[in-house]
Design an enzyme around this catalytic site. Structure first.
Site, mmCIF file in Angstrom:
data_model
loop_
_atom_site.group_PDB
_atom_site.id
_atom_site.type_symbol
_atom_site.label_atom_id
_atom_site.label_comp_id
_atom_site.label_asym_id
_atom_site.label_seq_id
_atom_site.Cartn_x
_atom_site.Cartn_y
_atom_site.Cartn_z
ATOM 1 N N ASN A 44 61.564 25.250 -1.621
ATOM 2 C CA ASN A 44 63.209 25.058 -1.727
ATOM 3 C C ASN A 44 63.631 26.135 -2.561
ATOM 4 O O ASN A 44 63.644 26.494 -4.005
ATOM 5 C CB ASN A 44 63.301 23.653 -2.726
ATOM 6 C CG ASN A 44 64.535 23.328 -2.844
ATOM 7 O OD1 ASN A 44 65.717 23.871 -2.462
ATOM 8 N ND2 ASN A 44 64.925 22.451 -3.763
ATOM 9 N N TRP A 45 64.521 27.055 -1.797
ATOM 10 C CA TRP A 45 65.048 28.115 -2.435
ATOM 11 C C TRP A 45 66.246 27.803 -3.249
ATOM 12 O O TRP A 45 66.828 28.503 -3.983
ATOM 13 C CB TRP A 45 65.655 29.153 -1.093
ATOM 14 C CG TRP A 45 64.553 29.841 -0.788
ATOM 15 C CD1 TRP A 45 63.200 29.829 -0.958
ATOM 16 C CD2 TRP A 45 64.622 31.180 0.100
ATOM 17 N NE1 TRP A 45 62.404 30.713 -0.194
ATOM 18 C CE2 TRP A 45 63.404 31.700 0.146
ATOM 19 C CE3 TRP A 45 65.607 31.837 0.342
ATOM 20 C CZ2 TRP A 45 62.988 32.831 1.149
ATOM 21 C CZ3 TRP A 45 65.270 33.007 1.363
ATOM 22 C CH2 TRP A 45 64.265 33.502 1.625
ATOM 23 N N LYS A 46 67.016 26.411 -3.265
ATOM 24 C CA LYS A 46 67.870 26.010 -4.134
ATOM 25 C C LYS A 46 68.958 26.920 -3.860
ATOM 26 O O LYS A 46 69.092 27.410 -2.615
ATOM 27 C CB LYS A 46 67.486 26.027 -5.587
ATOM 28 C CG LYS A 46 66.291 25.170 -5.816
ATOM 29 C CD LYS A 46 66.008 24.920 -7.221
ATOM 30 C CE LYS A 46 64.724 23.794 -7.168
ATOM 31 N NZ LYS A 46 64.235 23.440 -8.694
ATOM 32 N N HIS B 44 67.228 15.411 -4.465
ATOM 33 C CA HIS B 44 66.556 16.053 -5.522
ATOM 34 C C HIS B 44 67.169 15.786 -6.519
ATOM 35 O O HIS B 44 68.311 15.538 -6.909
ATOM 36 C CB HIS B 44 66.789 17.585 -4.810
ATOM 37 C CG HIS B 44 66.065 18.579 -5.883
ATOM 38 N ND1 HIS B 44 66.478 18.810 -7.167
ATOM 39 C CD2 HIS B 44 64.806 19.312 -5.793
ATOM 40 C CE1 HIS B 44 65.481 19.585 -7.672
ATOM 41 N NE2 HIS B 44 64.594 20.111 -6.765
ATOM 42 N N GLU C 196 68.361 17.448 -8.932
ATOM 43 C CA GLU C 196 69.548 18.472 -9.267
ATOM 44 C C GLU C 196 70.682 17.836 -8.674
ATOM 45 O O GLU C 196 71.898 18.238 -9.140
ATOM 46 C CB GLU C 196 69.004 19.808 -8.821
ATOM 47 C CG GLU C 196 68.235 20.642 -9.725
ATOM 48 C CD GLU C 196 67.306 21.720 -9.393
ATOM 49 O OE1 GLU C 196 67.916 22.255 -8.224
ATOM 50 O OE2 GLU C 196 66.406 22.069 -9.954
ATOM 51 N N GLU D 233 58.629 14.908 -8.116
ATOM 52 C CA GLU D 233 59.008 15.813 -9.237
ATOM 53 C C GLU D 233 59.573 15.308 -10.456
ATOM 54 O O GLU D 233 60.732 14.776 -10.542
ATOM 55 C CB GLU D 233 60.129 16.421 -8.442
ATOM 56 C CG GLU D 233 60.103 17.020 -7.309
ATOM 57 C CD GLU D 233 60.828 18.511 -6.847
ATOM 58 O OE1 GLU D 233 60.079 19.370 -6.287
ATOM 59 O OE2 GLU D 233 62.038 18.164 -7.132
ATOM 60 N N GLY E 12 61.272 23.811 -13.173
ATOM 61 C CA GLY E 12 61.753 25.120 -13.684
ATOM 62 C C GLY E 12 61.243 25.175 -14.982
ATOM 63 O O GLY E 12 61.962 26.140 -15.840
ATOM 64 N N SER F 82 57.069 23.283 -11.254
ATOM 65 C CA SER F 82 56.617 24.347 -12.012
ATOM 66 C C SER F 82 55.003 24.488 -11.137
ATOM 67 O O SER F 82 54.273 25.009 -11.745
ATOM 68 C CB SER F 82 56.401 24.158 -13.467
ATOM 69 O OG SER F 82 57.464 23.998 -14.074
ATOM 70 N N GLY G 260 59.635 25.324 -6.088
ATOM 71 C CA GLY G 260 61.175 26.025 -6.299
ATOM 72 C C GLY G 260 61.049 27.410 -6.433
ATOM 73 O O GLY G 260 60.877 28.305 -5.575
ATOM 74 N N GLY G 261 60.843 27.873 -7.898
ATOM 75 C CA GLY G 261 61.206 29.251 -8.169
ATOM 76 C C GLY G 261 59.893 30.206 -7.630
ATOM 77 O O GLY G 261 60.166 31.269 -7.249
#
Ligand SMILES: O=C[C@H](O)COP(=O)(O)O
Length: 247
Positions: free
Chosen positions: A9-11, A92, A94, A162, A168, A207, A228-229
């Site tokens: 997920n590149w967000k 998600h 976020e 999640e 993150g 993470s 994610g990251g």
């Protein structure tokens, strides 16, 4: 038999120049045994789908519950599909937090997305406070109950656990804590969908890194990861894909 899934997920990250990371990922893993998915921002979905030519999957990070209409700024499941997406991430944390996205809305979006032929990846997870007061399974149960679509099958639905406090942050639950939630979610899927519930893939997210992926993939009922990251660089995500293939 559930096919493992490594989902990135590149967000809100990625410009056209970053499509090179997808090329590098495919060059390093030309025929992955597991399913590999990248969900870039909307602006890159079409270009990414053209680039990958079906060698890996491309997905969206959200969609509207309606198929079309006067919804300025909205992107529908049909549009994602038309742009070459096969999956969509929904609910998600976020978005649940920033956009006040409710379980009811995630339910409506996932039902539409599946009707339009997309695979819906529904995210659930507890806050740190909820975990501290022992409410994790209650929270997951209630989010699942409210968000699950009407029309799911093993092939069209993926659930991503999640924990919000792990996203993150560099912190992850213990393997026992991940197992507890994933075993619980498997039981809930079977309760709701019968035998088909055994086919629904359950991802862990929060993470996930090259350094911890192999351990996480040993956990029962973990069928892959939502990353994610560490999905932004082909080298990191490729290492996670390799760990999943080896698991
Ligand atoms: O969708 C991905 C998750 O929010 C995990 O993000 P992270 O890997 O950067 O912690």
């Amino acid at each position: 038999m559930r096919r493992k899934l490594a989902a990135g997920n590149w967000k809100m990250n990625g410009l056209r120049a970053n499509l090179g990371e997808i090329e590098a990922l495919i060059a390093a893993h030309p025929a992955p045994e597991c399913e590999v998915l990248i969900c870039p921002p909307y602006t890159l979905v079409s270009a990414a789908a053209d680039l990958v030519k079906g060698r890996i999957a491309i997905g969206g990070q959200n969609c509207h519950p309606q198929i079309s209409g006067a919804y300025t700024g909205g992107i529908s499941a049909r549009m994602l599909k038309d742009a070459g997406a096969s999956h969509v991430i929904l609910g998600h944390s976020e978005r649940r937090a920033d956009r006040f996205e409710s379980d009811e809305l995630v339910h409506a979006k996932s039902t539409t997305a599946i009707s339009e032929g997309l695979i819906a990846i529904i995210c659930v997870g507890e806050t740190e406070r909820e975990r501290d007061r022992g409410a994790t399974l209650d929270v997951i149960s209630s989010q699942l109950k409210g968000s699950l679509p009407l029309n799911a099958s093993g092939a069209s639905l993926v659930i991503a656990y999640e924990p919000i406090w792990a996203i993150g942050s560099g912190r992850t639950p213990t393997l026992e804590q991940i197992a507890e939630v994933h075993d619980f979610m498997r039981a809930e899927m079977v309760k709701k969908f019968g035998d088909d519930g055994e086919e629904i893939r359950l991802l862990y997210g929060g993470s996930v890194k090259p350094s911890n992926a192999a351990d996480i993939f040993t956990v029962s009922n973990v069928d892959g990861a939502l990353v994610g990251g560490a999905s932004l660089l082909a080298s990191d995500f490729g290492a996670i894909v390799a760990a999943l293939e080896a698991s």
